[in-house]
Motif scaffolding. Structure first.
Motif, PDB file in Angstrom:
ATOM      1  N   PHE A 224      27.546 -92.909 -31.023  1.00 12.43           N
ATOM      2  CA  PHE A 224      28.611 -93.904 -30.930  1.00 12.43           C
ATOM      3  C   PHE A 224      29.764 -93.371 -30.086  1.00 12.43           C
ATOM      4  O   PHE A 224      30.079 -92.179 -30.108  1.00 12.43           O
ATOM      5  N   SER A 225      30.399 -94.278 -29.347  1.00 10.25           N
ATOM      6  CA  SER A 225      31.568 -93.940 -28.544  1.00 10.25           C
ATOM      7  C   SER A 225      32.598 -95.043 -28.720  1.00 10.25           C
ATOM      8  O   SER A 225      32.269 -96.166 -29.127  1.00 10.25           O
ATOM      9  N   ASN A 226      33.856 -94.737 -28.425  1.00  7.15           N
ATOM     10  CA  ASN A 226      34.901 -95.754 -28.483  1.00  7.15           C
ATOM     11  C   ASN A 226      35.195 -96.331 -27.109  1.00  7.15           C
ATOM     12  O   ASN A 226      36.198 -97.012 -26.911  1.00  7.15           O
ATOM     13  N   TYR A 227      34.287 -96.061 -26.148  1.00  5.69           N
ATOM     14  CA  TYR A 227      34.412 -96.618 -24.807  1.00  5.69           C
ATOM     15  C   TYR A 227      33.122 -97.342 -24.442  1.00  5.69           C
ATOM     16  O   TYR A 227      32.024 -96.906 -24.816  1.00  5.69           O
ATOM     17  N   ASN A 228      33.253 -98.422 -23.694  1.00  5.28           N
ATOM     18  CA  ASN A 228      32.083 -99.210 -23.308  1.00  5.28           C
ATOM     19  C   ASN A 228      31.106 -98.401 -22.453  1.00  5.28           C
ATOM     20  O   ASN A 228      29.891 -98.598 -22.542  1.00  5.28           O
ATOM     21  N   ASP A 229      31.635 -97.527 -21.612  1.00  6.58           N
ATOM     22  CA  ASP A 229      30.772 -96.716 -20.760  1.00  6.58           C
ATOM     23  C   ASP A 229      30.467 -95.358 -21.360  1.00  6.58           C
ATOM     24  O   ASP A 229      29.899 -94.492 -20.702  1.00  6.58           O
ATOM     25  N   GLY A 230      30.823 -95.151 -22.621  1.00  6.36           N
ATOM     26  CA  GLY A 230      30.465 -93.935 -23.327  1.00  6.36           C
ATOM     27  C   GLY A 230      30.980 -92.673 -22.671  1.00  6.36           C
ATOM     28  O   GLY A 230      32.136 -92.578 -22.253  1.00  6.36           O
ATOM     29  N   ILE A 231      30.088 -91.690 -22.533  1.00  2.00           N
ATOM     30  CA  ILE A 231      30.459 -90.401 -21.958  1.00  2.00           C
ATOM     31  C   ILE A 231      30.840 -90.542 -20.489  1.00  2.00           C
ATOM     32  O   ILE A 231      31.605 -89.731 -19.959  1.00  2.00           O
ATOM     33  N   MET A 232      30.320 -91.553 -19.816  1.00  2.00           N
ATOM     34  CA  MET A 232      30.656 -91.748 -18.405  1.00  2.00           C
ATOM     35  C   MET A 232      32.143 -92.031 -18.213  1.00  2.00           C
ATOM     36  O   MET A 232      32.653 -91.979 -17.106  1.00  2.00           O
ATOM     37  N   HIS A 233      32.841 -92.351 -19.301  1.00  2.00           N
ATOM     38  CA  HIS A 233      34.287 -92.573 -19.225  1.00  2.00           C
ATOM     39  C   HIS A 233      35.017 -91.292 -18.840  1.00  2.00           C
ATOM     40  O   HIS A 233      36.104 -91.337 -18.272  1.00  2.00           O
ATOM     41  N   PHE A 234      34.383 -90.145 -19.149  1.00  2.00           N
ATOM     42  CA  PHE A 234      35.001 -88.850 -18.860  1.00  2.00           C
ATOM     43  C   PHE A 234      34.269 -88.197 -17.691  1.00  2.00           C
ATOM     44  O   PHE A 234      33.048 -88.097 -17.691  1.00  2.00           O
ATOM     45  N   SER A 235      35.022 -87.759 -16.719  1.00  2.00           N
ATOM     46  CA  SER A 235      34.429 -87.120 -15.542  1.00  2.00           C
ATOM     47  C   SER A 235      34.362 -85.604 -15.670  1.00  2.00           C
ATOM     48  O   SER A 235      33.806 -84.928 -14.813  1.00  2.00           O
ATOM     49  N   SER A 236      34.913 -85.058 -16.744  1.00  2.00           N
ATOM     50  CA  SER A 236      34.984 -83.609 -16.920  1.00  2.00           C
ATOM     51  C   SER A 236      33.602 -83.008 -17.177  1.00  2.00           C
ATOM     52  O   SER A 236      32.877 -83.433 -18.086  1.00  2.00           O
ATOM     53  N   VAL A 237      33.238 -82.015 -16.370  1.00  2.00           N
ATOM     54  CA  VAL A 237      31.984 -81.287 -16.568  1.00  2.00           C
ATOM     55  C   VAL A 237      32.048 -80.474 -17.863  1.00  2.00           C
ATOM     56  O   VAL A 237      31.048 -80.327 -18.566  1.00  2.00           O
TER      57      VAL A 237
END
Length: 486
Positions: A224-237
């Motif tokens: 589960f994520s709190n963003y529609n695009d999930g982990i893709m919301h974060f660009s940090s490696v």
């Protein structure tokens, strides 16, 4: 039969009380963000759960429980079903959904650690409900670990064994002090892993709320994520590396960590399932990387290589986080991901799926079959971790895989009635039965199930629960021998 109902009532009452207490953190979150109406909704659910749960426990506490295999099957199924039904109340009380079928699907997805959702836009949900979604998946992951250590081996539905439906009256072994110590160690380890990931993500610059959501989703393999695009919301490696590490840990047999902590330093190197688990991850990552490198045009192998590894780990551990639009990848690479969905993580882990150990047994069975064709007079027993595997267990593993295939076909048939094309129906069915969640399909239904018929959503909810607690556990309850008077 009375003993079965009494024991089930007592333990499900305790589950209701525990889930009611677990709703307190969302109330605090609601108060912090000023979501008082949502907090009131949780309050109604908490009081209702406490009253009903304590009533069920008090009504059955006078009975001395002598648990049998029959009771174990009923308890497993009832706990997840009751948790999913009661866990749906906050969505209704808080006004997030109007349909109880939608609420049940969302709660079942959480407690089964599937991570599928009926919400088209999760970012508009109140913070209290967002944290509740993640808590349900965290509780589901912890609950399955507790049952995997304490109950499932005796029932024969974990690791290399499956249920023996023709022995519903056999008594369960008493949980030994050693098992209690392992349970405590597993629960503490599960909690510490979650807190550790929250800390590491915060150190990297992710906010506390976001860190908590994604840590709960990672350690439980709920996704589960709190963003529609999930982990893709974060660009940090850095974030992706941390999440990959904890997904790997979540997909590993937790009892091995306990053994390692007890100075059994060879716990990992001597375990056949763990070695196969790491080998599958390595081979799949290399194959997907090679497929993207040689097939995909205009592909830059620096960042995308990391995405391919992330997707492989996320899929095999049944977490379901998506680091890239893998539906745009070559079909060959997508087929590898589908195969990983079918395999799943290790036994006694937070992951779902068929479990790596079962495919190890099937592989050994195939190798023995080839050797038997060449040397028909030589019959060798299959061995796992230097121990012989009983022939009944080998047969049961094959039956489990076959039952899984039938369940996937049934799920795909139900989805096809919703005008989902054949390919996506099967992919989505594999994803739901394996509790992978968002990592499925190439259609709109892959991210939201809101438009499906109420019957379909309810059926899929039961399908996710069956995949989480093992299909045999559900099937046994529907056999005549289970309900036959003794």
């Amino acid at each position: 039969m009375k003993t079965t109902l009494v024991s089930t009532t007592k333990l499900t009452g305790m589950v209701l009380v525990a889930i009611s207490i677990a709703m307190l953190p969302p109330v605090l979150v609601c108060m912090y963000y000023g979501e008082y109406r949502v907090a009131a909704g949780f309050g109604h659910a908490i009081w209702g759960g406490l009253i009903v749960g304590f009533a069920m426990y008090l009504l059955s506490r006078a009975w001395k429980l002598n648990l049998r295999v029959r009771d174990g099957f009923m308890i497993l199924a009832a706990c997840w079903l009751v948790a999913s039904i009661f866990g749906a109340f906050p969505y209704i009380y808080c006004g997030a959904v109007q349909s109880p079928f939608d609420a049940f699907f969302e709660a079942a997805s959480g407690f089964s650690t599937t991570g599928a959702t009926i919400f088209d836009d999760v970012e508009i949900l109140p913070h209290g409900l967002l944290i509740w979604r993640s808590i349900t998946s965290w509780l589901g992951g912890l609950g399955i670990l507790v049952f995997a250590v304490a109950l499932m081996p005796t029932l024969g539905v974990n690791g290399t064994s499956v249920a023996e439906a023709d022995k519903p009256s056999v008594k369960l072994d008493v949980i030994s002090p050693k098992t209690v110590r392992v349970l405590i160690g597993v629960c503490l380890g599960y909690t510490l892993l979650t807190l550790m990931e929250v800390l590491l993500l915060c150190i990297g610059g992710m906010g506390l709320f976001d860190s908590t959501i994604h840590s709960l989703g990672t350690v439980s393999t709920g996704g589960f994520s709190n963003y529609n695009d999930g982990i893709m919301h974060f660009s940090s490696v850095y974030f992706r590396i941390i999440i990959v590490i904890f997904m790997l840990i979540a997909g590993t047999n937790f009892t091995m960590f306990y053994s390692f902590s007890r100075r059994r330093l060879k716990a990992f190197t001597e375990d056949t399932e763990f070695k196969a688990y790491m080998l599958i991850l390595l081979m799949a990552s290399v194959i997907v990387f090679a497929g993207l490198y040689f097939i995909e045009t205009g592909w830059t192998h620096t960042g995308e290589a990391a995405n391919s590894v992330f997707q492989v780990v996320s899929t095999l551990t049944t977490t379901g986080y998506v680091a890239d639009d893998y539906t745009a990848w070559p079909g060959f690479c997508q087929m590898i991901l589908i195969l990983l969905m079918v395999i799943g993580g290790c036994s006694s882990s937070a992951s779902s799926g068929n479990k790596v150990v079962r495919f190890v047994v099937i592989f050994k069975l195939m190798v023995r079959g080839v050797r038997t064709r060449l040397h028909s007079n030589v019959i060798k027993n299959l061995r796992l971790n230097h121990k012989d595997i009983p022939n009944d267990t080998v047969s049961a593993v094959a039956n489990t895989i076959f039952l899984y295939m039938i369940t996937v076909f049934i799920g795909a048939a139900v989805l096809s009635m919703e005008h989902v094309n054949l390919t996506d129906s099967f992919t989505l069915a594999i994803s739901l039965v394996g509790n992978v969640g968002p990592c499925s399909g190439a259609t709109d239904v892959a991210t939201s199930f809101a438009d499906l018929h109420a019957f379909t959503k309810t059926f899929l909810g039961f399908l996710m629960i069956a995949g989480r607690v093992e299909i045999y556990t559900i099937l046994v309850i529907f056999t005549p021998g289970f309900w036959r008077s003794e």
